[in-house]
Design a protein around this motif. Structure first.
Motif, PDB file in Angstrom:
ATOM      1  N   GLY A  12       0.578  -0.898  -0.034  1.00  0.00           N
ATOM      2  CA  GLY A  12      -0.030  -0.034  -0.015  1.00  0.00           C
ATOM      3  C   GLY A  12       0.786   1.238  -0.202  1.00  0.00           C
ATOM      4  N   LEU A  13       2.313   1.121  -0.675  1.00  0.00           N
ATOM      5  CA  LEU A  13       3.047   2.539  -0.496  1.00  0.00           C
ATOM      6  C   LEU A  13       3.026   3.038  -1.340  1.00  0.00           C
ATOM      7  CD1 LEU A  13       5.316   1.690   2.098  1.00  0.00           C
ATOM      8  CD2 LEU A  13       4.647   3.366   1.846  1.00  0.00           C
ATOM      9  N   VAL A  14       2.712   3.605  -2.221  1.00  0.00           N
ATOM     10  CA  VAL A  14       2.141   4.513  -3.415  1.00  0.00           C
ATOM     11  C   VAL A  14       2.365   5.921  -2.969  1.00  0.00           C
ATOM     12  CG1 VAL A  14       1.592   2.061  -4.326  1.00  0.00           C
ATOM     13  CG2 VAL A  14      -0.196   3.970  -3.376  1.00  0.00           C
ATOM     14  N   ARG A  15       2.609   6.556  -4.387  1.00  0.00           N
ATOM     15  CA  ARG A  15       2.440   8.068  -4.060  1.00  0.00           C
ATOM     16  C   ARG A  15       1.512   8.513  -4.817  1.00  0.00           C
ATOM     17  NH1 ARG A  15       6.312  10.178  -7.548  1.00  0.00           N
ATOM     18  NH2 ARG A  15       6.406   8.226  -8.088  1.00  0.00           N
ATOM     19  N   GLY A  23       7.285  15.133  -3.701  1.00  0.00           N
ATOM     20  CA  GLY A  23       6.874  13.867  -4.639  1.00  0.00           C
ATOM     21  C   GLY A  23       6.021  13.282  -4.565  1.00  0.00           C
ATOM     22  N   GLY A  24       5.597  12.922  -3.409  1.00  0.00           N
ATOM     23  CA  GLY A  24       3.836  12.307  -3.254  1.00  0.00           C
ATOM     24  C   GLY A  24       4.580  10.969  -2.183  1.00  0.00           C
ATOM     25  N   VAL A  25       6.095  11.433  -1.304  1.00  0.00           N
ATOM     26  CA  VAL A  25       6.244   9.959  -0.727  1.00  0.00           C
ATOM     27  C   VAL A  25       5.464  10.212   0.829  1.00  0.00           C
ATOM     28  CG1 VAL A  25       8.263   9.578   0.852  1.00  0.00           C
ATOM     29  CG2 VAL A  25       8.633  10.003  -1.710  1.00  0.00           C
ATOM     30  N   CYS A  26       5.153  11.283   1.203  1.00  0.00           N
ATOM     31  CA  CYS A  26       4.424  11.399   2.468  1.00  0.00           C
ATOM     32  C   CYS A  26       3.284  10.896   2.684  1.00  0.00           C
ATOM     33  CB  CYS A  26       4.984  12.488   2.903  1.00  0.00           C
ATOM     34  SG  CYS A  26       6.754  13.459   3.488  1.00  0.00           S
ATOM     35  N   ALA A  27       2.640  11.846   0.893  1.00  0.00           N
ATOM     36  CA  ALA A  27       1.187  11.538   1.071  1.00  0.00           C
ATOM     37  C   ALA A  27       0.675  10.024   1.332  1.00  0.00           C
ATOM     38  CB  ALA A  27       0.453  12.289  -0.150  1.00  0.00           C
ATOM     39  N   LEU A  62      13.029   6.908  -0.929  1.00  0.00           N
ATOM     40  CA  LEU A  62      12.303   6.777  -1.119  1.00  0.00           C
ATOM     41  C   LEU A  62      10.643   7.030  -2.628  1.00  0.00           C
ATOM     42  CD1 LEU A  62      10.815   7.846   2.178  1.00  0.00           C
ATOM     43  CD2 LEU A  62      11.042   4.946   1.590  1.00  0.00           C
ATOM     44  N   TRP A  63      11.371   8.585  -3.148  1.00  0.00           N
ATOM     45  CA  TRP A  63      10.462   8.889  -4.312  1.00  0.00           C
ATOM     46  C   TRP A  63      10.612   8.015  -5.147  1.00  0.00           C
ATOM     47  CZ3 TRP A  63      11.640  14.970  -5.517  1.00  0.00           C
ATOM     48  CH2 TRP A  63      10.640  14.987  -6.626  1.00  0.00           C
ATOM     49  N   ILE A  64      12.376   7.066  -5.144  1.00  0.00           N
ATOM     50  CA  ILE A  64      12.416   6.394  -6.586  1.00  0.00           C
ATOM     51  C   ILE A  64      11.984   5.307  -6.795  1.00  0.00           C
ATOM     52  CG2 ILE A  64      14.381   5.361  -7.619  1.00  0.00           C
ATOM     53  CD1 ILE A  64      16.026   7.657  -6.496  1.00  0.00           C
ATOM     54  N   LEU A  65      12.454   5.363  -5.163  1.00  0.00           N
ATOM     55  CA  LEU A  65      11.595   2.961  -4.932  1.00  0.00           C
ATOM     56  C   LEU A  65       9.684   2.850  -4.794  1.00  0.00           C
ATOM     57  CD1 LEU A  65      13.648   1.888  -2.250  1.00  0.00           C
ATOM     58  CD2 LEU A  65      13.656   1.353  -4.435  1.00  0.00           C
ATOM     59  N   MET A  66       9.530   3.707  -3.678  1.00  0.00           N
ATOM     60  CA  MET A  66       7.547   4.242  -4.004  1.00  0.00           C
ATOM     61  C   MET A  66       7.061   4.085  -5.047  1.00  0.00           C
ATOM     62  SD  MET A  66       6.729   6.383  -0.512  1.00  0.00           S
ATOM     63  CE  MET A  66       5.207   6.326  -0.889  1.00  0.00           C
ATOM     64  N   PRO A  67       6.301   3.570  -6.047  1.00  0.00           N
ATOM     65  CA  PRO A  67       5.723   3.674  -7.430  1.00  0.00           C
ATOM     66  C   PRO A  67       4.327   4.393  -7.119  1.00  0.00           C
ATOM     67  CG  PRO A  67       5.054   1.373  -6.686  1.00  0.00           C
ATOM     68  CD  PRO A  67       5.679   2.344  -5.182  1.00  0.00           C
ATOM     69  N   SER A  68       4.661   5.334  -8.800  1.00  0.00           N
ATOM     70  CA  SER A  68       3.540   6.203  -8.243  1.00  0.00           C
ATOM     71  C   SER A  68       2.247   5.349  -8.881  1.00  0.00           C
ATOM     72  CB  SER A  68       3.603   6.958  -9.820  1.00  0.00           C
ATOM     73  OG  SER A  68       2.687   8.033  -9.872  1.00  0.00           O
ATOM     74  N   GLU A  69       1.070   5.996  -8.371  1.00  0.00           N
ATOM     75  CA  GLU A  69      -0.422   5.825  -8.160  1.00  0.00           C
ATOM     76  C   GLU A  69      -0.354   5.289  -9.914  1.00  0.00           C
ATOM     77  OE1 GLU A  69      -3.981   6.806  -6.240  1.00  0.00           O
ATOM     78  OE2 GLU A  69      -3.530   8.048  -7.363  1.00  0.00           O
ATOM     79  N   GLU A  70      -0.430   5.893 -10.933  1.00  0.00           N
ATOM     80  CA  GLU A  70      -0.301   5.589 -12.579  1.00  0.00           C
ATOM     81  C   GLU A  70      -0.331   4.721 -12.252  1.00  0.00           C
ATOM     82  OE1 GLU A  70       1.368   9.184 -11.958  1.00  0.00           O
ATOM     83  OE2 GLU A  70      -0.029   9.117 -11.532  1.00  0.00           O
ATOM     84  N   ARG A  71       1.240   4.262 -12.517  1.00  0.00           N
ATOM     85  CA  ARG A  71       2.094   3.199 -12.992  1.00  0.00           C
ATOM     86  C   ARG A  71       1.583   1.867 -12.066  1.00  0.00           C
ATOM     87  NH1 ARG A  71       8.410   1.843 -12.365  1.00  0.00           N
ATOM     88  NH2 ARG A  71       8.158  -0.667 -12.981  1.00  0.00           N
ATOM     89  N   VAL A  72       0.990   1.928 -10.470  1.00  0.00           N
ATOM     90  CA  VAL A  72      -0.005   0.283 -10.289  1.00  0.00           C
ATOM     91  C   VAL A  72      -0.468   0.550 -10.861  1.00  0.00           C
ATOM     92  CG1 VAL A  72      -1.049  -0.492  -7.962  1.00  0.00           C
ATOM     93  CG2 VAL A  72       1.309   1.188  -7.878  1.00  0.00           C
ATOM     94  N   ALA A  73      -1.642   1.203 -11.201  1.00  0.00           N
ATOM     95  CA  ALA A  73      -2.790   1.049 -11.820  1.00  0.00           C
ATOM     96  C   ALA A  73      -2.364   0.446 -13.917  1.00  0.00           C
ATOM     97  CB  ALA A  73      -3.711   2.317 -12.888  1.00  0.00           C
TER      98      ALA A  73
END
Length: 89
Positions: A12-15, A23-27, A62-73
């Motif tokens: 569940g760790l996605v930006r 970058g959306g890391v904290c969000a 974390l910015w690099i390792l956490m995938p973006s929400e669009e990429r996960v979709a």
């Protein structure tokens, strides 16, 4: 690298796209641990102040390792209809 991003996505760790400041890391962390975004940002800064300069390393990693929400979709496999072999509706 994709294995790490897939592991983060399963946990569940996605930006998220909509509530990013930088970058959306904290969000993403806030969403994962079900807390307010500003609370997560404040805690992130306070925790990183314990070791000065660590935020210069931890946030970009974390910015690099956490995938973006669009990429996960895009990567998430769609269920296949057994009879037609096409996407299940």
């Amino acid at each position: 690298m994709n294995d790490i991003q897939q592991s983060f996505a399963r946990q569940g760790l996605v930006r998220p796209r909509g509530s990013r400041l930088l970058g959306g890391v904290c969000a993403g962390i806030a969403r994962r641990f079900q807390m307010g975004e500003w609370t997560a940002r404040l805690l992130f800064v306070l925790i990183l102040m314990v070791v000065p300069g660590s935020q210069l390393l931890i946030y970009p990693v974390l910015w690099i390792l956490m995938p973006s929400e669009e990429r996960v979709a895009l990567v998430t496999p769609q269920p296949v209809h057994p009879a037609t072999g096409g996407p299940a509706v």
